[in-house]
Design an enzyme around this catalytic site. Structure first.
Site, mmCIF file in Angstrom:
data_model
loop_
_atom_site.group_PDB
_atom_site.id
_atom_site.type_symbol
_atom_site.label_atom_id
_atom_site.label_comp_id
_atom_site.label_asym_id
_atom_site.label_seq_id
_atom_site.Cartn_x
_atom_site.Cartn_y
_atom_site.Cartn_z
ATOM 1 C CG HIS A 190 -2.027 0.921 1.224
ATOM 2 N ND1 HIS A 190 -3.269 0.593 1.729
ATOM 3 C CD2 HIS A 190 -2.139 2.186 0.773
ATOM 4 C CE1 HIS A 190 -4.085 1.624 1.597
ATOM 5 N NE2 HIS A 190 -3.412 2.611 1.009
ATOM 6 C CG HIS B 212 -1.130 6.544 -1.660
ATOM 7 N ND1 HIS B 212 -2.275 6.401 -2.412
ATOM 8 C CD2 HIS B 212 -1.411 6.016 -0.442
ATOM 9 C CE1 HIS B 212 -3.222 5.830 -1.678
ATOM 10 N NE2 HIS B 212 -2.718 5.585 -0.484
ATOM 11 C CG LEU B 213 4.854 5.066 -5.731
ATOM 12 C CD1 LEU B 213 5.498 4.120 -6.744
ATOM 13 C CD2 LEU B 213 5.871 5.490 -4.681
ATOM 14 N NE ARG B 214 -0.017 11.270 -2.826
ATOM 15 C CZ ARG B 214 -1.079 10.771 -2.228
ATOM 16 N NH1 ARG B 214 -2.000 10.127 -2.937
ATOM 17 N NH2 ARG B 214 -1.254 10.893 -0.928
ATOM 18 C CG ASN C 163 -4.979 7.531 -4.597
ATOM 19 O OD1 ASN C 163 -3.929 6.910 -4.761
ATOM 20 N ND2 ASN C 163 -5.271 8.165 -3.461
ATOM 21 C CG ASP D 13 -6.379 3.390 -0.296
ATOM 22 O OD1 ASP D 13 -7.012 3.025 0.699
ATOM 23 O OD2 ASP D 13 -5.435 4.195 -0.246
ATOM 24 C CG HIS E 255 -10.725 3.487 1.832
ATOM 25 N ND1 HIS E 255 -9.609 4.235 2.128
ATOM 26 C CD2 HIS E 255 -11.763 4.108 2.460
ATOM 27 C CE1 HIS E 255 -9.958 5.269 2.888
ATOM 28 N NE2 HIS E 255 -11.258 5.201 3.111
ATOM 29 C CG ASN F 25 -9.823 8.160 5.340
ATOM 30 O OD1 ASN F 25 -10.280 7.300 6.073
ATOM 31 N ND2 ASN F 25 -10.472 8.616 4.275
ATOM 32 C CG ASP G 214 -2.376 4.579 3.685
ATOM 33 O OD1 ASP G 214 -2.261 4.943 2.490
ATOM 34 O OD2 ASP G 214 -3.349 4.894 4.391
#
Length: 409
Positions: free
Chosen positions: A40, A42-44, A74, A134, A161, A260, A287
């Protein structure tokens, strides 16, 4: 050939991306672990390269001892087509620091209205096997059932999620006494637990794989334990920050602690630790959620939720769960690799295994400095915290990505 040393293993010899010899007679001061795997991250990129890129996130991961990360969908555009997941996969290969495995969106645009191109993403060069919206819950039960049925055909997994959105409108932190005292709208535990109960029943009915993201409440642990007792194909993760931090950190309105699902109570933290120990929770996932200064350093109500996690995860897990290296290898490497279907990762450090290795010095102490982290963002909840133990070297298929605590590229 590369020679490295590990406390319990002695000297390790690598040839052709494989461990070929271990000399137990030679002892060192380091712990040799299988390369860590994050389910999990997030690499954007694409879309928010100001907060993180695949390359900068990969560097942070390698410095944290990771050899593979699953990049969440996302982004902007959303990773809901074969083209976008292949773009992320290729960027990961170009960076060459960790294996970047894209996670595909469950629904088009994360909007929760129609299924994304699950089959096309599974058949793409990225070979996607994990699908998640997610940041958003797949709240429509009919759509969730269809997604579970679809991924079952190729043994994929839907990573949910768990958040019933109608129960979290305007929510800012955990619902309870602290939220009431601070005048912030509460995020009730039941919003998470209701979705977990629904989806576990659905996974059992369909016979498909369900993975629960970032479990945060004691009730969720009990529900997952119940689902597993039924023999249903349900797995779950917990984050390092939910194993350590509580809602009390919000009392100063510092938005770095806004996340979150939110930080919960000490009773929830205790239940999460117990659930991880007894196997109810399968693994630890970071995360890792980088945010730009504008999105994080503002008033609590307007701040984006999320924390950095890749470079501090292992030290936090050792701090909260103790130095049980076999279990840590399971929680942070073997189990997440198994869930994500990453066959080249998660193997024990033994002769014949792929040379994906992390070397951890348990004796060193260091103070977390946000400006010294590899991420493009600075939103770590551990700024100024002294941690014990740090990664000194990481090897991806026998090639060093970190040496002497520094990234090699």
């Amino acid at each position: 050939m590369t020679v490295i040393s590990g406390t319990h293993l002695g000297e390790i010899e690598i040839e052709d991306q494989t461990i070929v010899r271990i000399d137990p007679a030679k002892k060192g001061g380091l712990i040799a672990l299988p390369g860590l795997v994050d389910l999990h991250t997030h690499l954007r990129e694409p879309g928010r390269e100001d907060a993180e890129t695949v390359e900068s996130g990969s560097r942070a991961a390698a410095l944290g001892g990771y050899t593979a990360v699953c990049a969440m969908a996302n982004t902007s555009p959303v990773a809901d087509t074969a083209g976008v997941v292949e773009q992320v996969w290729r960027l990961g290969r170009e960076a060459g620091l960790v294996d970047v495995q894209p996670v595909g969106a469950v629904t088009v645009g994360l909007a929760g209205e129609q299924l994304a191109e699950l089959g096309a993403m599974a058949d793409s060069a990225a070979r996607v096997r994990v699908f998640s919206d997610d940041g958003h819950c797949v709240s429509d039960p009919r759509l969730m059932r269809r997604a579970l049925e679809y991924v079952k055909a190729f043994d994929g997994v839907v990573a949910q999620h768990a958040e019933e959105p109608r129960l979290t409108v305007g929510a800012q932190m955990n619902e309870g006494e602290v939220a009431a005292r601070l005048g912030l709208t509460g995020w009730p535990a039941v919003a998470e637990e209701a979705i977990i109960a629904r989806d576990a029943l659905m996974a059992g009915h369909v016979g498909a794989r369900l993975h629960v993201c970032h479990v945060s409440t004691a009730g969720s642990v009990e529900l997952i334990r119940w689902a597993k007792s039924k023999g249903w194909r349900v797995t779950a993760e917990v984050t390092p920050h939910h194993l350590l931090l509580t809602e009390d950190r919000a009392t100063g309105y510092d938005p770095v602690f806004k996340v979150n699902p939110p930080l919960r109570t000490q009773a929830d933290v205790d239940a999460l630790r117990a659930g991880l120990r007894d196997g109810t929770i399968d693994c630890v996932a970071t995360d890792h959620a980088p945010h730009s200064v504008e999105d994080k350093e503002c008033e609590w109500a307007y701040a984006r939720p999320g924390m950095l996690g890749l470079e501090t995860a292992l030290a936090i897990v050792v701090k909260t769960m103790g130095p049980d290296w076999d279990r840590i290898a399971e929680w942070m490497s073997a189990a997440p690799a198994r869930i994500a279907g990453l066959q080249g990762h998660g193997h024990a450090v033994e002769v014949g295994a792929p040379a994906n290795i992390a070397l951890f010095d348990p004796a060193v102490t260091w103070t977390v400095d946000p400006t010294a982290l590899a991420s493009r963002s600075r939103n770590t909840p551990y700024a100024g915290t002294e941690l014990r133990g740090r990664i000194v070297a990481t090897y991806l298929r026998g090639e060093p990505t970190v040496l002497n605590g520094k990234a090699t590229r």
